[in-house]
Every structure is written in C-alpha cells, then in structure tokens.
Design a protein around this motif. Structure first.
Motif, PDB file in Angstrom:
ATOM      1  N   SER A 160      12.365  28.478  -5.289  1.00  0.00           N
ATOM      2  CA  SER A 160      12.040  27.481  -4.266  1.00  0.00           C
ATOM      3  C   SER A 160      12.387  26.079  -4.751  1.00  0.00           C
ATOM      4  O   SER A 160      12.506  25.822  -5.955  1.00  0.00           O
ATOM      5  N   ALA A 161      12.528  25.174  -3.807  1.00  0.00           N
ATOM      6  CA  ALA A 161      12.791  23.775  -4.138  1.00  0.00           C
ATOM      7  C   ALA A 161      11.609  23.194  -4.910  1.00  0.00           C
ATOM      8  O   ALA A 161      10.468  23.643  -4.758  1.00  0.00           O
ATOM      9  N   PRO A 162      11.863  22.193  -5.753  1.00  0.00           N
ATOM     10  CA  PRO A 162      10.772  21.608  -6.547  1.00  0.00           C
ATOM     11  C   PRO A 162       9.576  21.164  -5.718  1.00  0.00           C
ATOM     12  O   PRO A 162       8.428  21.347  -6.135  1.00  0.00           O
ATOM     13  N   GLU A 163       9.832  20.598  -4.528  1.00  0.00           N
ATOM     14  CA  GLU A 163       8.706  20.115  -3.726  1.00  0.00           C
ATOM     15  C   GLU A 163       7.843  21.268  -3.206  1.00  0.00           C
ATOM     16  O   GLU A 163       6.626  21.121  -3.036  1.00  0.00           O
ATOM     17  N   VAL A 164       8.463  22.422  -2.983  1.00  0.00           N
ATOM     18  CA  VAL A 164       7.696  23.594  -2.547  1.00  0.00           C
ATOM     19  C   VAL A 164       6.825  24.103  -3.695  1.00  0.00           C
ATOM     20  O   VAL A 164       5.645  24.430  -3.509  1.00  0.00           O
ATOM     21  N   LEU A 165       7.396  24.156  -4.880  1.00  0.00           N
ATOM     22  CA  LEU A 165       6.624  24.588  -6.045  1.00  0.00           C
ATOM     23  C   LEU A 165       5.469  23.631  -6.318  1.00  0.00           C
ATOM     24  O   LEU A 165       4.373  24.059  -6.697  1.00  0.00           O
ATOM     25  N   GLU A 166       5.720  22.350  -6.111  1.00  0.00           N
ATOM     26  CA  GLU A 166       4.657  21.363  -6.310  1.00  0.00           C
ATOM     27  C   GLU A 166       3.527  21.588  -5.314  1.00  0.00           C
ATOM     28  O   GLU A 166       2.341  21.472  -5.662  1.00  0.00           O
ATOM     29  N   GLN A 167       3.868  21.936  -4.087  1.00  0.00           N
ATOM     30  CA  GLN A 167       2.845  22.220  -3.081  1.00  0.00           C
ATOM     31  C   GLN A 167       2.048  23.472  -3.447  1.00  0.00           C
ATOM     32  O   GLN A 167       0.833  23.538  -3.237  1.00  0.00           O
ATOM     33  N   ASP A 168       2.749  24.466  -3.998  1.00  0.00           N
ATOM     34  CA  ASP A 168       2.091  25.735  -4.319  1.00  0.00           C
ATOM     35  C   ASP A 168       1.229  25.659  -5.577  1.00  0.00           C
ATOM     36  O   ASP A 168       0.173  26.303  -5.654  1.00  0.00           O
ATOM     37  N   PHE A 169       1.705  24.899  -6.579  1.00  0.00           N
ATOM     38  CA  PHE A 169       1.038  24.938  -7.882  1.00  0.00           C
ATOM     39  C   PHE A 169       0.553  23.581  -8.388  1.00  0.00           C
ATOM     40  O   PHE A 169      -0.114  23.520  -9.417  1.00  0.00           O
ATOM     41  N   GLY A 170       0.880  22.521  -7.668  1.00  0.00           N
ATOM     42  CA  GLY A 170       0.465  21.196  -8.121  1.00  0.00           C
ATOM     43  C   GLY A 170      -0.852  20.731  -7.544  1.00  0.00           C
ATOM     44  O   GLY A 170      -1.411  19.725  -7.990  1.00  0.00           O
ATOM     45  N   VAL A 171      -1.337  21.453  -6.553  1.00  0.00           N
ATOM     46  CA  VAL A 171      -2.610  21.108  -5.914  1.00  0.00           C
ATOM     47  C   VAL A 171      -3.448  22.375  -5.779  1.00  0.00           C
ATOM     48  O   VAL A 171      -2.975  23.481  -6.019  1.00  0.00           O
ATOM     49  N   GLY A 172      -4.691  22.208  -5.389  1.00  0.00           N
ATOM     50  CA  GLY A 172      -5.551  23.365  -5.169  1.00  0.00           C
ATOM     51  C   GLY A 172      -5.986  24.027  -6.459  1.00  0.00           C
ATOM     52  O   GLY A 172      -6.123  23.377  -7.497  1.00  0.00           O
ATOM     53  N   GLN A 173      -6.161  25.343  -6.424  1.00  0.00           N
ATOM     54  CA  GLN A 173      -6.749  26.055  -7.555  1.00  0.00           C
ATOM     55  C   GLN A 173      -5.892  26.020  -8.813  1.00  0.00           C
ATOM     56  O   GLN A 173      -6.403  26.173  -9.922  1.00  0.00           O
ATOM     57  N   TRP A 174      -4.575  25.811  -8.660  1.00  0.00           N
ATOM     58  CA  TRP A 174      -3.698  25.816  -9.831  1.00  0.00           C
ATOM     59  C   TRP A 174      -3.339  24.412 -10.303  1.00  0.00           C
ATOM     60  O   TRP A 174      -2.536  24.263 -11.217  1.00  0.00           O
ATOM     61  N   ALA A 175      -3.918  23.403  -9.709  1.00  0.00           N
ATOM     62  CA  ALA A 175      -3.587  22.018 -10.075  1.00  0.00           C
ATOM     63  C   ALA A 175      -3.821  21.779 -11.565  1.00  0.00           C
ATOM     64  O   ALA A 175      -4.860  22.153 -12.114  1.00  0.00           O
ATOM     65  N   GLY A 176      -2.824  21.175 -12.220  1.00  0.00           N
ATOM     66  CA  GLY A 176      -2.946  20.849 -13.634  1.00  0.00           C
ATOM     67  C   GLY A 176      -2.669  21.990 -14.582  1.00  0.00           C
ATOM     68  O   GLY A 176      -2.725  21.808 -15.800  1.00  0.00           O
ATOM     69  N   LYS A 177      -2.338  23.171 -14.044  1.00  0.00           N
ATOM     70  CA  LYS A 177      -2.132  24.342 -14.899  1.00  0.00           C
ATOM     71  C   LYS A 177      -0.660  24.702 -15.088  1.00  0.00           C
ATOM     72  O   LYS A 177      -0.331  25.563 -15.909  1.00  0.00           O
ATOM     73  N   VAL A 178       0.231  24.070 -14.324  1.00  0.00           N
ATOM     74  CA  VAL A 178       1.656  24.413 -14.373  1.00  0.00           C
ATOM     75  C   VAL A 178       2.479  23.145 -14.563  1.00  0.00           C
ATOM     76  O   VAL A 178       2.349  22.189 -13.794  1.00  0.00           O
ATOM     77  N   ASP A 179       3.331  23.150 -15.574  1.00  0.00           N
ATOM     78  CA  ASP A 179       4.225  22.029 -15.859  1.00  0.00           C
ATOM     79  C   ASP A 179       5.578  22.312 -15.205  1.00  0.00           C
ATOM     80  O   ASP A 179       6.321  23.192 -15.649  1.00  0.00           O
ATOM     81  N   LEU A 180       5.879  21.574 -14.145  1.00  0.00           N
ATOM     82  CA  LEU A 180       7.124  21.760 -13.400  1.00  0.00           C
ATOM     83  C   LEU A 180       8.154  20.678 -13.720  1.00  0.00           C
ATOM     84  O   LEU A 180       9.146  20.537 -13.010  1.00  0.00           O
ATOM     85  N   SER A 181       7.948  19.940 -14.792  1.00  0.00           N
ATOM     86  CA  SER A 181       8.784  18.769 -15.068  1.00  0.00           C
ATOM     87  C   SER A 181      10.240  19.115 -15.355  1.00  0.00           C
ATOM     88  O   SER A 181      11.129  18.279 -15.165  1.00  0.00           O
ATOM     89  N   ARG A 182      10.517  20.322 -15.811  1.00  0.00           N
ATOM     90  CA  ARG A 182      11.899  20.714 -16.104  1.00  0.00           C
ATOM     91  C   ARG A 182      12.631  21.256 -14.876  1.00  0.00           C
ATOM     92  O   ARG A 182      13.839  21.496 -14.928  1.00  0.00           O
ATOM     93  N   VAL A 183      11.912  21.466 -13.791  1.00  0.00           N
ATOM     94  CA  VAL A 183      12.511  22.037 -12.580  1.00  0.00           C
ATOM     95  C   VAL A 183      13.055  20.899 -11.717  1.00  0.00           C
ATOM     96  O   VAL A 183      12.292  20.153 -11.106  1.00  0.00           O
TER      97      VAL A 183
END
Length: 227
Positions: free
Chosen positions: A76-99
C-alpha cells in the motif's frame, strides 16, 4: 486482493507462534516487510515486545517485500500504511520511515520489479541493512543483537540464498510462521546469512548446511525458480 490483511487463520497462526517461540526474551529488534500482513504478523507474533518494558518498534524495510507483482504481493501507499498503523491501537509501534512513495511500483525496470536481478539486489540490500543494524547495536551496548525478521516465503530464498525445499507451485519452501535461525558469515561470507546448526537440525535432521557449491547446483537444477 491488493495488500490484504491477515485472515482469521493467519491470526491464529500468529497466536500459536507467540505462545511457542522460545527466544522472545532475547530479541533486540523487530524488522518486517511493509506489506500489511507481515506488519500484522510481527505485531501479533511478538505482542510482549511492542509493549513496555521493551516497547520495540517494528522497523519496516521495503527491500523485504514479496517478490511478485501480484496484487496480493504489492504494498500500500505510505499514507495508507500510516492510516492503518500510525494511529489507533498500533500507534507508535511501527516505524514506517523507510517506506517512501513509489516503493510499491513494480513495473518493468523499477528497482521494485519482480525481475530476478532486481530481487537479488534488494535481498543484498536487506542483508546489509540487517548486518549494520546488528553491528550498531553491538558497538553501542556491548551485547549481541538478535533480530527477528518477518518477511515472505519467496523473498526468503533470495535473502538467505538457500533454495533447499523450494516448491515451484507454492513459490517457496517455507511454511506460514515457520522460523529459522541465521548468523552472518565470516570473511568472504560476511555479507551472507548462514543457517545455524541447531536450526538445520530442528527442521532437517542435520547439523551440516549445504555448501555454497551445493547451493549453486541445487539452484541451477530447479529450472525457472527465479521467473
């Protein structure tokens, strides 16, 4: 289906791995392909590591994405991954900086295409990243690094340079949530992963991995495995 999530069966496999994996306490880093199912596999298979006191962030590495350009293997596009894993229950648990934008473009000529030479190049980059990640940790702490990598069956053959058990119909010799242990080699093999004797014995009944020549012969004998 583009970049699918885990099925209920996949989630249950992760729960089983979380309950049975014997080395969780030793892990110093969690690394995963940025496809959604692998990020979720890392989160659900190592739940105690992404929570205090360790609070490890899952480092997503685009070079670890699956090899094919099928919709299910295209991220998925970076913004989609950010929506899925950057907020909510997974917020702060996934580093997407290389994507970065374009990491999921697999058209011919793209560095992310399924062409064998491009996959081999990505696998080499991923190995170098893991080696440097471990070295930095060991130099900083004086302790050994133990990195758990969650990626895909097809890519794993390229990353480990081990084609033993490859099944052309499945596209891999690995099972879902199967785990193996590797170390980096020495000297000329310092950029290569070498399966540990314990891991070989556990899955194959032998402590002696294939030699480099045997690997090349096996690779050559499996016609079309990189197509």
């Amino acid at each position: 289906m583009p970049d699918p999530l885990l099925t209920k069966h996949g989630e249950s496999q992760c729960a089983a791995l979380a309950a049975s994996f014997p080395h969780t306490s030793r892990i110093t880093h969690l690394v995963a392909s940025p496809l959604r199912r692998t990020i979720l596999t890392a989160l659900l298979s190592f739940p105690s590591l992404v929570e205090p006191p360790k609070s490890l962030k899952i480092i997503t590495v685009p070079e670890l994405q699956e090899t094919s350009d099928a919709p299910c293997d295209t991220g998925s596009a970076p913004e989609v991954l950010e929506q899925d894993f950057g907020v909510g229950q997974w917020a702060g648990k996934v580093d997407l900086s290389r994507v970065k934008e374009g990491w999921n473009v697999k058209s011919p000529g793209s560095p992310w295409s399924p062409e064998p030479e491009k996959v081999e190049a990505r696998a080499a980059v991923s190995r170098r990243f893991l080696r440097e990640l471990g070295q930095e940790y060991e130099e900083r702490t004086g302790e050994a690094a133990h990195i758990a990598v969650v990626t895909h069956g097809g890519l794993l053959h390229f990353a480990t340079e081990d084609w033993t058990g490859f099944k052309k119909v499945k596209g891999t010799g690995w099972e879902n949530t199967e785990w193996r242990s590797y170390v980096f080699g020495e000297g000329e093999k310092k950029e290569s992963l070498v399966e540990t004797g314990e891991s070989c014995k556990r899955r194959a009944g032998s402590e002696i991995p294939l030699t480099a020549d045997e690997e090349r012969e096996l690779n050559a004998s499996i016609g079309g495995i990189k197509e």
